[in-house]
Design an enzyme around this catalytic site. Structure first.
Site, PDB file in Angstrom:
ATOM      1  N   PHE A  83       2.321   9.581   3.889  1.00 56.78           N
ATOM      2  CA  PHE A  83       2.682   9.392   5.299  1.00 56.78           C
ATOM      3  C   PHE A  83       3.194   7.982   5.585  1.00 56.78           C
ATOM      4  CE2 PHE A  83      -1.903   8.445   5.082  1.00 56.78           C
ATOM      5  CZ  PHE A  83      -1.961   7.200   5.686  1.00 56.78           C
ATOM      6  N   ASP A  84       2.987   7.018   4.647  1.00 59.01           N
ATOM      7  CA  ASP A  84       3.458   5.646   4.898  1.00 59.01           C
ATOM      8  C   ASP A  84       3.468   4.860   3.578  1.00 59.01           C
ATOM      9  OD1 ASP A  84       4.407   3.465   6.243  1.00 59.01           O
ATOM     10  OD2 ASP A  84       2.473   2.894   7.134  1.00 59.01           O
TER      11      ASP A  84
ATOM     12  N   ILE B 136      -7.409  -0.560  11.118  1.00 59.02           N
ATOM     13  CA  ILE B 136      -8.421   0.483  11.317  1.00 59.02           C
ATOM     14  C   ILE B 136      -9.701   0.021  10.641  1.00 59.02           C
ATOM     15  CG2 ILE B 136      -6.770   2.392  11.568  1.00 59.02           C
ATOM     16  CD1 ILE B 136      -7.177   3.059   8.627  1.00 59.02           C
TER      17      ILE B 136
ATOM     18  N   PHE C 249      -5.552   5.391   0.621  1.00 52.64           N
ATOM     19  CA  PHE C 249      -4.673   4.213   0.491  1.00 52.64           C
ATOM     20  C   PHE C 249      -4.782   3.644  -0.927  1.00 52.64           C
ATOM     21  CE2 PHE C 249      -5.306   4.384   5.059  1.00 52.64           C
ATOM     22  CZ  PHE C 249      -4.033   4.092   5.552  1.00 52.64           C
TER      23      PHE C 249
ATOM     24  N   TYR D 126      -8.269   7.184  12.356  1.00 49.64           N
ATOM     25  CA  TYR D 126      -7.660   7.457  13.652  1.00 49.64           C
ATOM     26  C   TYR D 126      -8.398   8.558  14.417  1.00 49.64           C
ATOM     27  CZ  TYR D 126      -3.923   4.476  11.974  1.00 49.64           C
ATOM     28  OH  TYR D 126      -3.214   3.407  11.510  1.00 49.64           O
TER      29      TYR D 126
ATOM     30  N   TYR E  11       0.835  -1.214   0.000  1.00 55.07           N
ATOM     31  CA  TYR E  11       0.000   0.000   0.000  1.00 55.07           C
ATOM     32  C   TYR E  11       0.866   1.259   0.000  1.00 55.07           C
ATOM     33  CZ  TYR E  11       1.154   0.619   4.940  1.00 55.07           C
ATOM     34  OH  TYR E  11       1.837   0.809   6.109  1.00 55.07           O
TER      35      TYR E  11
END
Length: 538
Positions: free
Chosen positions: A37-38, A57, A100, A83, A27
């Protein structure tokens, strides 16, 4: 609300994610403005997790359901399913919408079993893989998304192993059972029956499902003996091969999957060997016993009775061998000439003996019926002096004690025929010969050691009669003329079947004891006089 966009869906989707499944996926995580961010790609490994068990999540738990392997989804997750108002300090701010880009790599369930899909199976399947069998197979190993991680084809060497005794991963041990030689199947193995959560430490990551595309080439058990399949057995089989016999046979040698590795036919020459003496591999030594001339049989030999783990030449290690053989002939070194009389005249009083001049017809063939020669096709008889070495020893023996008009078959083993070398272009080496013979004429020969005999009393003045010019010396011309006259007038007889000039020259040379080309009265002696003088000297 949760947003899911299916950006790529594979044509084939045999299975989709359900709650409780374990997935491996890549992902990219970003905010709506594109700030990343990731990323699992940056870490060089997939994200591995159970779906629907609260390990993700809430929005991702929902978004993954229904995905296929190799499907790509773009997912928008609102804060309440991500979150929330707290975020993740230093990474995700409060009330952040998350994007994502997800690619599903793998999918399995803890209740999964090994899946087997056979896509080719031979019509004949005399035997299937059982526990403790030894197999040779080729494979392509891929992950569930089709990524190749290993291939025996690339190494150009089969994978060789025992089945069901722990030499393989458990899933492969199960997946190979029941396969036929030549069968092709796809074996899908969940990670807990493969390399588990740690992988193999090399190419295979943890928790990876494995897919093996397998073709089985060979199969045997260490307890196997040879297997014999009779393909053609002649109706008449008077003799079967035994230990110590010498065989000539043709063969095609293949592996169990049909791959040809050798053929005597391609060399246009039989394979010739003793049987039961260790001259050939143990399985062939055993498989060649009890065969008839003309028989065709298939001999299947396990590797421990063939070329073992190392193989030889074109034969790989641990290979089962299949020989389709055709027995051309066989004999034993102790064999003598075999004679079968088919017809003998009722007035059979004069029998052939050494020194007789014979005229006969014959058909010559090999033991399998291949015709070698025939006097009938030449339109003339074959003429010899029996026992004079004009034919092979076996024929000299086979023509003994035969009367005119008799027909017989004479079988001659090679050590009494043309031996291990044969006659180039005519008679193969180590071949048993079969002659069908009919004796047409017999002229009685002279006693052994004589080339000329008198039919009546010998003149006491023999030397003087030969010495026509009375000079005390006899030349070859005088000698030859005299002998010829005696034969023509019936007073003497030459050994039949020999050239006249050669016989006379030989007789003259025997009398010309000093070798000067002349015979004197002192040199001249009859055969019986020579024998008497030798006896007196002794």
């Amino acid at each position: 609300e949760l947003g899911v966009e299916r950006r790529f869906v594979p044509e084939s989707c045999p299975r989709a994610v359900r709650p409780g499944d374990f997935v491996r996926y890549h992902y990219l995580g970003a905010f709506p403005d594109g700030t990343r961010f990731d990323s699992s790609y940056d870490r060089g490994s997939t994200f591995n997790v159970f779906v629907g068990k609260g390990q993700l999540i809430a929005g991702m738990d929902q978004a993954l359901v229904g995905m296929c392997v190799n499907e790509r989804r773009f997912v928008k997750i609102p804060p309440k399913l991500a979150y929330g108002s707290e975020g993740v300090p230093g990474v995700i701010p409060p009330n952040a919408v998350l994007h994502f880009d997800v690619l599903l790599i793998d999918l399995w369930n803890s209740e999964d079993e090994v899946q087997v899909q056979t896509y080719f199976k031979p019509e004949k399947c005399p035997r299937t893989v059982q526990v403790s069998d030894f197999v040779r197979y080729h494979y392509n190993g891929t992950f569930l998304d089709g990524t190749l991680f290993d291939s025996s084809h690339n190494r150009m060497r089969t994978y060789d192993t025992y089945v069901g005794i722990g030499w393989l991963i458990p899933g492969m041990d199960q997946g190979l059972l029941g396969m036929c030689v030549g069968e092709k199947r796809i074996i899908t193995i969940p990670p807990f029956l493969a390399y588990g959560e740690d992988g193999d430490g090399k190419e295979i990551p943890g928790q990876a499902s494995l897919v093996f595309d397998v073709v089985l080439l060979d199969l045997h058990n260490p307890k196997d003996g040879i297997a014999i399949e009779n393909q053609l057995v002649p109706e008449s089989c008077e003799r079967r091969s035994q230990t110590g016999d010498f065989l000539r046979y043709h063969y095609n040698g293949t592996l169990l999957d049909g791959t040809l590795f050798d053929s005597s036919y391609s060399r246009n020459r039989t394979y010739d060997t003793y049987v039961g003496k260790g001259y050939v591999i143990a399985g062939m030594d055993e498989g060649l016993l009890g065969v008839c001339t003309g028989e065709k049989r298939r001999i299947i030999i396990p590797p421990h009775l063939g070329y073992g783990e190392e193989g030889r030449g074109k034969i790989p290690g641990s290979a089962v061998l299949v020989f389709d053989i055709h027995v051309v002939d066989f004999h034993n070194p102790s064999d003598s000439v075999s004679i079968t009389v088919h017809y003998k005249p009722s007035n059979c009083t004069v029998l052939s003996k050494k020194g007789d001049y014979l005229k006969y017809h014959y058909n010559a063939s090999l033991l399998d019926g291949t015709l070698l020669d025939s006097t009938h096709s030449l339109g003339k008889t074959y003429n010899i002096v029996l026992g004079s070495g004009q034919v092979v020893l076996g024929m000299d023996m086979g023509l003994q004690d035969m009367c005119v008009g008799e027909r017989r078959t004479v079988v001659i083993p090679p050590h009494l025929g043309y031996g291990e070398y044969g006659v180039e272009g005519e008679v193969p080496g180590s071949a048993v010969l079969v002659f069908d013979i009919e004796l047409l004429e017999l002229v009685s020969g002279l006693p052994e050691g004589y080339m000329f005999v008198w039919n009546g009393e010998v003149s006491p003045n023999l030397f003087e009669e030969i010495d026509q010019n009375h000079d005390g010396e006899v030349l070859l011309e005088e000698f030859s003329e005299y002998i010829q006259t005696q034969v023509k007038t019936g007073k003497g007889k030459l050994a039949p079947g020999f050239d006249f000039e050669k016989i006379v020259k030989n007789m003259f040379t025997n009398q010309d004891r000093d070798g000067n080309g002349k015979v004197t009265a002192e040199e001249f002696k009859l055969k019986d006089q020579e024998a008497k003088e030798e006896h007196d000297e002794l």
